[in-house]
Design a protein around this motif. Structure first.
Motif, PDB file in Angstrom:
ATOM      1  N   THR A  70       5.670  -8.057  -6.575  1.00  0.00           N
ATOM      2  CA  THR A  70       5.191  -6.708  -7.123  1.00  0.00           C
ATOM      3  C   THR A  70       5.956  -6.008  -8.254  1.00  0.00           C
ATOM      4  O   THR A  70       5.336  -5.558  -9.164  1.00  0.00           O
ATOM      5  CB  THR A  70       5.430  -5.906  -5.756  1.00  0.00           C
TER       6      THR A  70
ATOM      7  N   ASP B  21      -3.308  -9.611  -6.997  1.00  0.00           N
ATOM      8  CA  ASP B  21      -2.457 -10.104  -6.010  1.00  0.00           C
ATOM      9  C   ASP B  21      -2.948 -10.916  -4.926  1.00  0.00           C
ATOM     10  O   ASP B  21      -4.120 -10.695  -4.580  1.00  0.00           O
ATOM     11  CB  ASP B  21      -1.985  -8.737  -5.238  1.00  0.00           C
ATOM     12  N   GLU B  22      -2.057 -11.918  -4.679  1.00  0.00           N
ATOM     13  CA  GLU B  22      -2.595 -12.943  -3.519  1.00  0.00           C
ATOM     14  C   GLU B  22      -3.983 -13.567  -4.164  1.00  0.00           C
ATOM     15  O   GLU B  22      -5.029 -13.555  -3.406  1.00  0.00           O
ATOM     16  CB  GLU B  22      -2.547 -12.287  -2.181  1.00  0.00           C
TER      17      GLU B  22
ATOM     18  N   GLY C 125       1.051  -9.652   2.196  1.00  0.00           N
ATOM     19  CA  GLY C 125       1.611  -8.502   1.286  1.00  0.00           C
ATOM     20  C   GLY C 125       2.335  -7.485   2.073  1.00  0.00           C
ATOM     21  O   GLY C 125       3.154  -6.708   1.481  1.00  0.00           O
TER      22      GLY C 125
HETATM   23 MG    MG Z   1       3.305  -9.185  -2.445  1.00  0.00          MG
END
Ligand code: MG
Ligand code: ADP
Length: 689
Positions: free
Chosen positions: A293, A387-388, A547
């Motif tokens: 992040t 993200d991801e 996350g």
């Molecule tokens: Mg993460």
């Protein structure tokens, strides 16, 4: 060409009803039929005399029927046809159960080829049950060759399917267009299309089958690589906005900790990419908790400092909410405006955000795929962060990219994707690996236990909470809907019921529950309480899988752990051990059986995400792991995106070379390839951008 697109019902011997059955197998056109590859083969090429035939496997014998077959009715009303057949070495007793019509098909004194398993001992009394057969005059259709075994559905048998495929092959004749340009085919030493289709269905011998397979696997991957390459070509030639490089230590100075070397390296690489007008396309790969992040945030910061905007996409609402607060906190010293757009907001709230976004007042917009809706427009979008990524299809990425003027793209993933596969999926994607965890991280001790451990587990939970820590408990189901899989299978815990049970066990503790069926607002509220520390135990479904970052959480309990994939369990475990507290992961499973045990043991002994996904791949097979749902690629007919890695590499290289000299595939010799590529893109329109 045309014949390939013809509907199967017009094929000889198919007709309306059978066509429907074929449709259920996903077969609509002649092309589909030819691409319905056998899942296995039966080698019927080995012949023996009756005396010498082995008993371990089915073989062919050539024998004559010595007397007319006899039909008898045995116990339970079963009808049995018995006959004896002989060759020069000896004789064999043959029986057919419930196939009375066989009596009319086998005639005394005539020679047949039988295929089946013989019992008895070589030289002794021999017998066969239900052998397949054909008269010697027709030899070569059912015996003496390798026969295909097709994936089937009810309503259609293997034998019928064989007939249709044969009909398709003869209807197409030599008109199978060769998608491989001759030069590619020759350099790779591959068989011709017609030969390959013939031999993948009806191999002349094992060597021919191998040649056919090699050719078709290559072709499938090559067409895919060309399709992806072409999509990428469009993107690559477009001009993005160059973001002037600035010194990231300006940002690092504001942090409460020092970034790791791996984080700094990833940032430097991304900065260098973005300094170019050619859009960045970078994957940041790092195990859970490695601090991806921060890397993304520093990139967003530099883009905003250049007067541009960034979009930050998360796979779930919960994660979007969390990123919002992380991003706000991290960028506060620079006065950036970070907002969120999500399904849970009111129409008015959404409109306000969209207006501010269009006016360029918002620097970073965080959200889920809600960011993809057509009415979201940016004033100056220059960076898209996802993200991801494994949760996002290629499609979503493309849709968002289409919103800006070819923004830079940064993809973060904790799922290690084999390099060659990443090449196909992301094309010219560059990869930064964060191979270093922030200092002071302790290993999360992992144990697999069963129900007998319950009271000790409860004691442990209570002790940790008293020490001020928080606990996550993950269940496989949302609520008890009464649908148990199998009567003997372990009962599945549901989040709502288990939360209720824990409230009874721990009346003094604060217990929250969160699952995917709750409204986004409700989920956000519960998560906010967890982050604020006003919930001691959070019971949830896997909605918290990715996350979620609560450094105070020190225990992850997974109920019915056997229900989860290894990589998923690793992700769940990654929710704890994120702060300075010693953390644990307890996998509760009552599943019997060595497989379940072995899988959980992997988690207990291995901490490295890459090794775990390799083990996962080994134990579950690539189909599950790289299900097209996850990587967003179309279904492969014959190629195995993991197993055929070497071919994938060769196909990728060949496709790149070809696209360099004929980027639009408009040379005449590439016309069949172009048709295939277009066909693939059209049929995968839902999955590809
Ligand atoms: Mg993460
Ligand atoms: P992931 O890579 O799994 O997305 P995160 O970015 O959520 O990991 O980071 C995990 C935790 O580690 C966060 O609490 C974050 O603040 C912290 N963190 C990140 N980088 C560092 C660092 N260099 N030193 C200490 N803590 C860090």
């Amino acid at each position: 060409m045309e014949i390939l697109e013809q509907e199967v019902r017009y094929l000889k011997g198919v007709g309306e009803a059978r066509a429907k059955a074929l449709n259920r197998l996903g077969i609509y056109s002649v092309r589909d039929l030819l691409n319905h590859f056998p899942r296995a083969y039966e080698d019927r090429t080995r012949f023996f005399t009756i005396r010498d035939a082995p008993t371990e496997e089915a073989v062919c014998i050539r024998a004559y029927v010595t007397a007319p077959p006899v039909l008898t009715v045995v116990r339970g009303g079963k009808r049995l046809v018995k006959l004896r057949a002989a060759d020069e070495s000896g004789s064999v007793d043959i029986a057919y159960f419930n196939m009375p019509y066989i009596r009319e098909q086998l005639h005394a004194g005539e020679r047949y080829l039988f295929y089946g398993k013989l019992t008895g001992t070589p030289g002794g009394l021999r017998a066969m049950t239900n052998p397949d057969f054909e008269p010697e005059s027709r030899a070569g259709e059912r015996t003496g060759r390798i026969l295909p075994r097709y994936p089937l559905r009810s309503g259609i048998g293997n034998r019928a399917l064989m007939g249709y495929v044969r009909a398709a092959l003869s209807a197409v004749g030599n008109g199978v267009p060769d998608a491989l340009p001759p030069a590619v085919r020759e350099t790779q030493g591959l068989a011709q299309a017609r030969y390959a289709y013939e031999n993948i269905h009806f191999p002349a011998d094992l060597g021919a089958l191998e040649l056919a397979r090699r050719r078709l696997i290559f072709e499938e991957l090559f067409v895919l690589a060309c399709a992806m390459g072409q999509l990428r070509g469009t993107r690559r030639s477009a001009d993005g906005t160059a973001i002037p490089q600035r010194d990231p230590s300006e940002f690092y100075r504001t942090l409460p900790f020092a970034p790791t070397g791996a984080q700094k390296r990833a940032v430097a690489q991304a900065f260098a990419d973005m300094a170019d007008t050619r859009p960045m396309n970078r994957l940041v790969q790092g195990d859970v908790g490695s601090g991806k992040t921060l890397v993304a945030t520093v990139c967003a910061w530099t883009v905003c400092a250049a007067g541009r905007q960034a979009a930050f996409m998360a796979p779930t609402e919960i994660l979007a909410e969390q990123h919002l607060s992380t991003l706000r906190a991290l960028t506060a010293p620079f006065g950036l405006r970070v907002e969120k757009l999500s399904g849970g907001m009111t129409a008015k709230e959404k409109r306000a955000v969209k207006d501010a976004l269009r006016a360029g007042e918002i620097d970073i917009l965080v959200g889920t795929h809600a960011l993809l809706t057509a009415d979201v427009s940016f004033a100056a979008l220059s960076l898209v962060i996802t993200d991801e990524q494994h949760r996002f299809g290629v499609q979503q990425r493309g849709a968002l990219s289409a919103k800006g003027e070819t923004p830079h793209v940064l993809v973060m993933s904790a799922t290690p994707i084999p390099r060659t596969l990443a090449l196909i999926i992301y094309g010219d994607l560059d990869v930064s690996v964060i191979d270093e965890l922030p200092p002071g991280r302790q290993k999360v001790d992992t144990f697999a236990v069963d129900e007998r451990y319950r009271s000790r587990l409860n004691g442990f939970i209570e002790k940790l909470v008293r020490q001020g820590r928080q606990v996550f408990v993950v269940c496989p189901k949302v609520e008890d809907d009464g649908t148990e899989a199998a009567p003997d299978a372990p009962k599945l815990k549901s989040a709502t019921d288990h939360a209720a049970a824990l409230r009874e066990t721990f009346p003094a503790l604060r217990i929250g529950c969160i699952h995917g069926r709750m409204k986004p607002k409700e989920k956000d509220a519960v998560m906010a309480d967890v982050v604020a520390g006003t919930i001691d135990i959070l019971v949830s479904t896997t909605v918290i899988e990715v996350g979620v970052d609560v450094p105070n959480a020190a225990l992850m309990v997974v109920e019915n752990a056997e229900r989860f994939g290894l990589s998923q369990l690793h992700q769940l475990r990654g929710r704890v051990g994120r702060g300075m507290h010693k953390s644990w992961c307890i996998l509760v499973s009552n599943a019997q059986g060595e497989d379940a045990r072995a899988r959980l043991d992997v988690l207990c002994s291995i901490n490295d995400g890459f090794q775990i996904s390799e083990a996962d791949l080994r134990l579950r097979g690539p189909g599950d792991f790289f299900g097209s749902r996850q990587h967003g690629l179309p279904e492969m007919h014959i190629a195995d995106l993991c197993g055929d890695m070497n071919v994938l590499q060769a196909a990728q290289t060949a496709a790149q070379a070809l696209l360099r000299y004929d980027p639009t595939l408009s040379e005449p010799e590439n016309a069949p390839l172009r048709a295939q590529v277009e066909h693939l893109l059209a049929s995968a329109a839902g999955t590809l951008n």
